[in-house]
Design an enzyme around this catalytic site. Structure first.
Site, PDB file in Angstrom:
ATOM      1  N   GLU A   1      33.704  44.560  37.868  1.00 36.29           N
ATOM      2  CA  GLU A   1      34.862  43.729  37.501  1.00 36.29           C
ATOM      3  C   GLU A   1      36.166  44.519  37.664  1.00 36.29           C
ATOM      4  O   GLU A   1      36.970  44.632  36.737  1.00 36.29           O
ATOM      5  CB  GLU A   1      34.711  43.168  36.082  1.00 36.29           C
ATOM      6  CG  GLU A   1      33.534  42.224  35.973  1.00 36.29           C
ATOM      7  CD  GLU A   1      33.484  41.335  34.725  1.00 36.29           C
ATOM      8  OE1 GLU A   1      34.300  41.541  33.805  1.00 36.29           O
ATOM      9  OE2 GLU A   1      32.641  40.426  34.690  1.00 36.29           O
TER      10      GLU A   1
ATOM     11  N   GLU B   1      25.944  39.138  37.100  1.00 38.14           N
ATOM     12  CA  GLU B   1      26.131  38.709  35.701  1.00 38.14           C
ATOM     13  C   GLU B   1      26.216  37.193  35.691  1.00 38.14           C
ATOM     14  O   GLU B   1      27.088  36.605  36.348  1.00 38.14           O
ATOM     15  CB  GLU B   1      27.394  39.311  35.082  1.00 38.14           C
ATOM     16  CG  GLU B   1      27.252  40.791  34.795  1.00 38.14           C
ATOM     17  CD  GLU B   1      28.436  41.397  34.049  1.00 38.14           C
ATOM     18  OE1 GLU B   1      29.072  40.690  33.241  1.00 38.14           O
ATOM     19  OE2 GLU B   1      28.710  42.587  34.293  1.00 38.14           O
TER      20      GLU B   1
HETATM   21  O1  AHR Z   1      28.201  41.016  29.835  1.00 36.03           O
HETATM   22  C1  AHR Z   1      29.317  41.269  29.038  1.00 36.03           C
HETATM   23  C2  AHR Z   1      30.544  41.636  29.851  1.00 36.03           C
HETATM   24  O2  AHR Z   1      30.922  40.541  30.624  1.00 36.03           O
HETATM   25  C3  AHR Z   1      30.375  42.730  30.859  1.00 36.03           C
HETATM   26  O3  AHR Z   1      30.514  43.987  30.296  1.00 36.03           O
HETATM   27  C4  AHR Z   1      31.480  42.470  31.836  1.00 36.03           C
HETATM   28  O4  AHR Z   1      31.173  42.918  33.131  1.00 36.03           O
HETATM   29  C5  AHR Z   1      31.673  40.975  31.746  1.00 36.03           C
HETATM   30  O5  AHR Z   1      32.986  40.627  31.575  1.00 36.03           O
END
Ligand code: AHR
Length: 506
Positions: A173, A307
């Site tokens: 990110e 994610e």
């Molecule tokens: O999964 C929780 C958080 O969500 C992670 O650390 C980040 O990559 C995303 O914003």
């Protein structure tokens, strides 16, 4: 009655097992308590890893694990997590709850865990606050067999043989918690960092993953592809092997991340809104994929959805920074729908990692002291495991209709079909309706009458049904028998609010 036509002679892409991947961050009770309790714990463990958790994950066939973050990755300095545990640096986990991180779970422990699980390794390295040298030395420490400063250090720390890294994430990110970079800036940084991720002689090539977009940020995808894609001919494999994508399903929020809605207490309207928001993954994969196609028509680069999952408010009374949430039949449906979407896009989606493995967000397991429960999402991953490594079959669903209203209107049934190497056909279906069952006439285009059901299971219940430490088996995978043989395949009755797996054998 709906009809599912399966062309059982049309093998398409292979469903990469890594689509069924997971993510574990130094966040809340995911690593500590969830996976790792330490060698001296009263909770049964092998080298500190919880035995009950490891056994359940093996049973679910976990194919790959991403670590150490997440946002934590871009603050993680790997040298803090090696050497004698009593000497390891303690730090504050500023992102997640402000608790002390004692670094007792580090590189050696991660590779020990993956060895016990028998899964591939995905190490997400630090770009936001790290250096090229730090990244390069970490790769050397983990993978180099010969004589070198880092390999020698690994040996001093008790591990003679190198390990294998299957995937490296070059930052996480980086448009946000990983450095707030512009895509143009990150893309140049990516080119530089990835240069020093060496494949040492005799080691398996590391797949390099470039940080991709947040949700529908198509500009990020285009700009990063423009700069990071290796345009030389012939295309050199290994410059960029994957581009990530992150998308979370927030049940109730519009713009306010402080209110996402309860994990267990929600209305039917919110249920359908959640299903519809989860199904947005189809559009994301299609549109980001179309941009990737412009640069990479042969689909050499994987889309890595590293994610995804439901993100709700935390359970009342728990640390807001720990992201601990319950998991209901609603989660099971979002998981079932999304995995069907990924299977159908398996020509481009090569990995996906639900967030997160245990005790954080949409987990497959929850723990409380020595107790461990499996969630409805666990049941779905277990039921879908047969798709791993199988070939996608062309399938077309007709006449199933929609559920939900207006902007929350969404397909009632999501499906995907694959064939395993032994010829068994794997069909997974969801029924997103809260009221109505659905009859599905499953038709095989080739010799359907020769096939019969060899295995079938279901997970079903009320929309907010969930397991607790006092009632751990309220929602679980059960044998499914609502099917009958037909001349061209099988007729199946999907209960309302259910996920079903049917396997057919000649
Ligand atoms: O999964 C929780 C958080 O969500 C992670 O650390 C980040 O990559 C995303 O914003």
């Amino acid at each position: 009655m709906a009809k599912l036509v399966i062309n059982n002679e049309s093998k398409k892409s292979t469903i990469n097992p890594e689509i069924y991947g997971h993510f574990s961050e130094h966040l809340g009770r995911c690593i500590y308590e969830g996976l790792y309790v330490g060698e001296n714990s009263d909770i049964p463990n092998v080298n500190g890893m919880r035995t009950d958790v490891v056994e359940a994950l093996k049973e679910m066939k976990i194919p790959v694990l991403r670590w150490p973050g997440g946002c934590f990755a871009d603050e993680y300095h790997w040298m803090d997590g090696i050497g004698p545990k009593e000497k390891r640096k303690k730090m504050i986990n500023t992102h997640w709850g402000g608790v002390v991180e004692d670094n007792s779970f580090g590189t050696h422990e991660f590779f020990e865990l993956c060895k016990q699980l028998g899964c591939k390794t995905y190490v997400n390295m630090n770009v936001g606050s790290g250096t090229v040298r730090e990244m390069s030395e970490w790769v050397e420490y983990i993978t180099f067999k010969g004589v070198s400063p880092m390999a020698d250090l690994r040996k001093e720390n008790g591990h003679e043989e190198p390990w294998t890294i299957d995937y490296v994430g070059v930052g996480n990110e980086n448009w946000g918690c990983g450095g707030n970079m512009r895509p143009e800036y990150y893309a140049d940084e990516y080119r530089r960092y990835q240069t020093y991720i060496r494949n040492y002689a005799g080691t398996q090539p590391i797949q390099k993953i470039c940080c991709g977009a947040n949700s529908a940020d198509y500009t990020w995808t285009r700009k990063v592809m423009e700069t990071c894609f290796d345009h030389s001919e012939p295309h050199q494999h290994g410059f960029m092997d994957g581009l990530s994508l992150h998308y979370y399903t927030l049940p109730e929020t519009v713009d306010d991340w402080n209110f996402k809605g309860s994990a267990t207490d929600f209305t039917e309207e919110v249920f359908y809104q959640t299903i519809a928001r989860g199904a947005f993954m189809e559009e994301l994969v299609t549109r980001h994929g179309a941009i990737m196609d412009e640069f990479d028509p042969d689909k050499k680069i994987g889309m890595m959805v590293d994610e995804w999952g439901i993100w709700t408010d935390v359970e009342p009374g728990t640390n807001p920074g720990f992201l601990y949430q319950q998991n209901t039949m609603r989660d099971a449906l979002v998981a079932g729908n999304t995995l069907n979407i990924f299977n159908k896009h398996s020509d481009r989606v090569k990995m996906a990692n639900i967030a997160q493995l245990i005790n954080v967000l949409q987990s497959v397991m929850l723990t409380e002291g020595e107790k461990m429960i499996k969630t409805p999402t666990y049941a779905v991953f277990h039921m879908y495991r047969h798709h791993q490594g199988a070939s996608l079959l062309l399938s077309d669903l007709m006449d199933a209709g929609c559920v939900g209203k207006d902007k929350n209107e969404v397909a009632k049934v999501f499906e995907s079909v694959s064939v395993s190497d032994d010829g068994v056909i794997n069909i997974t279906l969801t029924n997103n309706s809260l009221e109505a069952s659905e009859d599905v006439d499953v038709v095989l285009t080739d010799n359907g009458s020769a096939y019969s059901v060899c295995e079938a299971s279901v997970v079903t219940g009320k929309m907010n049904a969930h397991n607790t430490f006092d009632a751990p088996d309220v929602v679980k995978e059960e044998e499914f028998s609502a099917y009958s043989k037909t001349d061209s395949g099988v007729k199946v009755t999907l209960p309302a609010c259910s996920v079903v797996s049917i396997r057919l054998k000649k």
